[in-house]
Motif scaffolding. Structure first.
Motif, PDB file in Angstrom:
ATOM      1  N   THR A 428       0.816  -1.215   0.000  1.00 29.67           N
ATOM      2  CA  THR A 428       0.000   0.000   0.000  1.00 29.67           C
ATOM      3  C   THR A 428       0.847   1.262   0.000  1.00 29.67           C
ATOM      4  O   THR A 428       0.366   2.332  -0.357  1.00 29.67           O
ATOM      5  N   GLY A 429       2.104   1.158   0.390  1.00 30.71           N
ATOM      6  CA  GLY A 429       3.001   2.311   0.402  1.00 30.71           C
ATOM      7  C   GLY A 429       4.123   2.155  -0.608  1.00 30.71           C
ATOM      8  O   GLY A 429       4.066   1.326  -1.523  1.00 30.71           O
ATOM      9  N   ASP A 430       5.169   2.952  -0.430  1.00 26.14           N
ATOM     10  CA  ASP A 430       6.299   2.942  -1.363  1.00 26.14           C
ATOM     11  C   ASP A 430       7.125   1.670  -1.228  1.00 26.14           C
ATOM     12  O   ASP A 430       7.213   1.079  -0.138  1.00 26.14           O
ATOM     13  N   VAL A 431       7.750   1.288  -2.331  1.00 33.65           N
ATOM     14  CA  VAL A 431       8.823   0.298  -2.321  1.00 33.65           C
ATOM     15  C   VAL A 431      10.071   1.012  -2.822  1.00 33.65           C
ATOM     16  O   VAL A 431      10.132   1.459  -3.966  1.00 33.65           O
ATOM     17  N   ASP A 432      11.053   1.157  -1.946  1.00 31.32           N
ATOM     18  CA  ASP A 432      12.244   1.960  -2.231  1.00 31.32           C
ATOM     19  C   ASP A 432      13.434   1.025  -2.419  1.00 31.32           C
ATOM     20  O   ASP A 432      13.921   0.405  -1.468  1.00 31.32           O
ATOM     21  N   LEU A 433      13.902   0.925  -3.674  1.00 31.31           N
ATOM     22  CA  LEU A 433      15.042   0.065  -4.012  1.00 31.31           C
ATOM     23  C   LEU A 433      16.241   0.887  -4.483  1.00 31.31           C
ATOM     24  O   LEU A 433      17.093   0.372  -5.211  1.00 31.31           O
TER      25      LEU A 433
END
Length: 631
Positions: A428-433
Motif C-alpha cells: 500500500t506504500g512505497d517500495v524503495d530500491l
C-alpha cells in the motif's frame, strides 16, 4: 526428648519428634560442641524449633538436616562453615546465610520462607536445591544471592514460587539454572519513580511516556557466569528477567514460558554471551520488550511460534547482536511493536516466513546494516502492517518477499545475491530500491506498488524480463518530478546484454521523452524535432524515411513546375530528383541548385527543403553523438 535427640545425633540416626518444641540452643550445642564422632549427624524431622538457630561464624563438621519442621525465628548461618545442609519441607521466617560455605548441597526443597532468603556471597560445593520451594520477600526481594558461588546446579522448579525478586547478580553457577515451571512475581516498581519517554533506556521501572510503568525485577542474573544453561520452560515470570553481561555456557530456553512486564522490559540480555543458543519456542509469550543489545548468541536464535507483545515500542530490540547460526522466526511468530535488528551480524539464514509483525503507522522490521551470510526470508505468508526497512544491509543469499503482505518496503543501499519481490498483494506504500546492488531482481507485474523508487538499482537480470512496454511502465512508477536517467540506462544495459538491441533503444528513447517534460519550455521545439526526425538518435532509420519523403515531394513538384534556368545559354539538363537532392543535402553539390532558380511557390518549397536538409543533418549528428557517447 533431649536425650533421644542427643543419642540420635551421635549415631547419625533420623529422629522425628511429632511437632514437639526443640530449643535451637540444643541444636547449636550439638553442632558446635566437642568434635562429634565419625557417624554423627543431625537428622531432625517434624520439630518446632524455638529460639534462634545461631550458627554465625560456626564450623559444623557433620551434616545438618532439619526437615519438615517449623522455625519460629530466622536461622542465622552468617559466614558459617557447614557440611551437607537441608531444610527440606521446612517453614522459616527468612534465613541469613550470607558468606556461608556449604561442603555439599544446600537443600531447601519444598521449603516455605516468609522473608528474604539471604545467600549473598555464599559458597556451595554442591547444588542449591529450591525445587518446590515458596519464597516470599515482603521488602521486594525473595532470594538475595549476589555473588553466590554454586559448584553444581541451581534448581528452582517443580512448583517453585517466589513473591519478590530472585537476585543472582554476579553469581557463579557451575551447572545450570533450572526454573522450569517456576512462578515468580516481581515487586511493583517504585511509585516515586517518574515515568520517562524511553523505557528501553531507563529499565523496567520506567514508563513509556504515558504514565504506565512495569514492575521491578523478577530475576536478576546480571553479570552472572553460568557454565550450564538457563532453563525457564513453562515458567511464569511477572517482572523483568535481566541477564545483562551474563555468560551462559549452554542455552537460554523459554519454551512455553509466559514473561510479563508490560510497558517496560520483560527480557533483557544486553551484551550477554549465550553460547548454547536462545530459544523462545512452544508458544512462548512475552508482554513487554525483549531486549538484546550487543548480545552474542551461539548456535541459533529460535523464536518460532513466539508472541512478543509491546505495542507502541520495541517488541524485539536486538541491535548489534551477533548470532553464530540461524535466526528462526517462523511458524506463527507474532510481534506487536517494532522488531529491530540494526547492525546485527548473523552467520546463518534469517527466516520470517509466516511471521506477523504488527506495528501500523511505524516500522514493523528495522534491519538497517544487518549482515547475514545466507538468506533473509520475509516470505511465504509474511505480514507487516508497518514499514519494513532493510537498508545498507549485506545479504549473502536471497532477500525474499515472495507471498508477503507489506505496508511499505525500504531497501536502500542493500547488497544481496537476489532480490525477490513477488508479493501476495501490491504494497500500500512505497517500495524503495534505490542503490540496491544485486544479480537478479524477481517480481510480478500484478503486485507492483503504485510508487516504486529505482534510482541507483543495479542488476544483471530481471525475471521475468518482459517486453519494453511493461518494463517502461515499471520505471514510470518512480513518480519523481525529475526522473533519474540511471534506471533507464540500467534496463537498456540488461536488454543489450541479452542481445535485444532494439528493446534497449526503445528504453533509451523513452528516457529522453520523459526527461523532455522536465526541461524549460523553450527547449521543447528542438527536443521534439530530434524525437520526430531521428528519435534522439535511437531511431536513425527515421532520417532515411524523412529524406525519401522530402525527395519524392520535391521531385514531383519540380517535375510539374520546373524552375527557371539561371543562364539559358549554358544549361546542364534539368533533373528534378538531383535538383531536390542539391537542396536537401548541404554538403553534396550536383550542380542543379546553382543552374536553376525556382520561382513562386516552388521557391518557398526550395527554401523549405534547404532548411529541412540542414535541420535533418544537425539532428542526425546530435543524435548519433549522444548514442556514441553513452553506449
Amino acid at each position: 526428648m533431649e536425650q533421644r535427640i542427643r543419642v540420635a545425633f551421635a549415631a547419625g540416626d533420623r529422629i522425628a519428634v511429632g511437632g514437639a518444641a526443640v530449643p535451637a540452643a540444643l541444636l547449636v550445642e550439638l553442632l558446635t560442641g566437642d568434635p562429634p564422632g565419625r557417624r554423627a549427624a543431625l537428622r531432625l524431622r517434624r520439630a518446632r524449633v524455638t529460639g534462634r538457630l545461631d550458627l554465625a561464624f560456626a564450623e559444623v563438621a557433620c551434616p545438618l538436616l532439619v526437615e519438615d519442621s517449623v522455625f519460629e525465628q530466622r536461622p542465622d548461618l552468617y559466614w558459617a562453615r557447614l557440611g551437607f545442609t537441608s531444610f527440606r519441607d521446612s517453614v522459616f521466617p527468612g534465613l541469613v546465610g550470607a558468606g556461608m560455605t556449604v561442603a555439599g548441597h544446600l537443600r531447601l526443597t519444598r521449603g516455605r520462607c516468609t522473608d528474604v532468603l539471604n545467600l549473598k556471597g555464599a559458597k556451595i560445593a554442591g547444588g542449591l536445591l529450591l525445587d518446590g520451594a515458596h519464597l516470599t520477600g515482603p521488602a521486594g526481594v525473595a532470594l538475595a544471592a549476589e555473588r553466590l558461588e554454586v559448584a553444581g546446579d541451581l534448581v528452582a522448579e517443580s512448583g517453585f514460587r517466589a513473591q519478590g525478586t530472585v537476585r543472582l547478580f554476579q553469581a557463579t553457577i557451575g551447572g545450570g539454572v533450572h526454573l522450569d515451571g517456576a512462578v515468580i512475581t516481581a515487586p511493583p516498581a517504585d511509585p516515586g519513580t517518574a515515568p520517562v519517554a524511553d523505557p528501553a533506556a531507563a529499565g523496567s521501572a520506567a514508563g513509556d511516556g504515558t504514565g504506565r510503568r512495569g514492575t521491578g525485577h523478577g530475576i536478576d542474573l546480571d553479570s552472572a557466569n553460568v557454565r550450564g544453561g538457563f532453563f525457564a520452560r513453562r515458567a511464569d515470570v511477572r517482572g523483568e528477567i535481566s541477564l545483562r553481561h551474563a555468560t551462559l555456557g549452554g542455552a537460554a530456553t523459554f519454551t512455553g514460558a509466559t514473561l510479563a512486564n508490560p510497558a517496560a522490559v520483560a527480557l533483557r540480555l544486553d551484551r550477554a554471551d549465550v553460547n548454547g543458543g536462545l530459544h523462545l519456542l512452544g508458544g512462548c509469550r512475552v508482554a513487554g520488550e525483549t531486549r538484546m543489545l550487543g548480545t552474542r548468541v551461539g548456535r541459533v536464535l529460535r523464536m518460532a511460534g513466539a508472541t512478543l507483545d509491546n505495542p507502541g515500542g520495541h517488541a524485539l530490540l536486538a541491535d548489534n547482536c551477533a548470532v553464530d547460526g540461524l535466526v528462526d522466526c517462523r511458524d506463527g511468530f507474532t510481534a506487536r511493536g517494532e522488531v529491530s535488528l540494526m547492525e546485527a551480524r548473523i552467520a546463518g539464514p534469517v527466516f520470517f516466513d509466516g511471521a506477523t509483525l504488527d506495528n501500523p503507522g511505524g516500522r514493523s522490521l528495522r534491519a538497517t546494516g544487518i549482515v547475514t551470510a545466507s538468506v533473509l526470508n520475509c516470505c511465504t505468508g509474511f505480514t507487516a502492517t508497518g514499514r519494513v526497512s532493510v537498508t545498507a544491509a549485506k545479504v549473502g543469499g536471497r532477500l525474499c518477499f515472495d507471498d508477503a503482505r507489506l505496508a511499505a518496503l525500504r531497501c536502500t543501499g542493500t547488497e544481496a545475491a537476489e532480490v525477490s519481490l513477488r508479493f501476495a498483494a501490491a504494497p500500500t506504500g512505497d517500495v524503495d530500491l534505490r542503490h540496491v546492488r544485486t544479480a537478479v531482481v524477481r517480481d510480478e507485474p500484478a503486485t507492483w506498488p503504485d510508487r516504486l523508487r529505482l534510482d541507483g538499482l543495479t542488476y544483471q537480470a530481471l525475471e521475468p524480463t518482459l517486453p519494453p512496454g511493461w518494463r517502461l511502465a515499471w520505471l514510470a512508477r518512480d513518480g519523481e518530478d525529475t526522473p533519474p536517467p540511471q534506471p533507464y540506462e540500467q534496463l537498456a544495459a540488461v536488454y543489450r546484454q541479452l542481445g535485444h538491441d532494439d528493446e534497449a533503444r526503445t528504453v533509451l528513447l523513452a528516457k529522453q521523452r520523459r526527461r523532455r517534460r522536465t526541461r524549460p519550455w523553450w527547449t521543447w521545439p528542438w527536443s521534439w524535432l530530434q524525437d520526430v526526425t531521428v528519435g534522439y538518435g535511437y531511431r536513425p532509420q527515421r532520417a532515411a524515411l524523412w529524406l525519401v519523403a522530402l525527395l519524392v515531394t520535391g521531385a514531383v513538384v519540380f517535375t510539374l513546375h520546373p524552375p527557371q534556368a539561371v543562364d539559358p545559354g549554358q544549361l546542364p539538363r534539368f533533373n528534378a530528383v538531383f535538383y531536390t537532392l542539391d537542396l536537401l543535402l548541404p554538403i553534396i553539390d550536383f550542380g542543379q541548385e546553382s543552374a536553376f532558380r525556382a520561382t513562386g511557390a516552388g521557391q518557398w518549397l526550395a527554401y523549405l527543403l534547404i532548411a529541412a536538409g540542414w535541420t535533418l543533418a544537425t539532428t542526425v549528428a546530435a543524435g548519433f553523438t549522444r548514442v556514441l557517447n553513452r553506449s
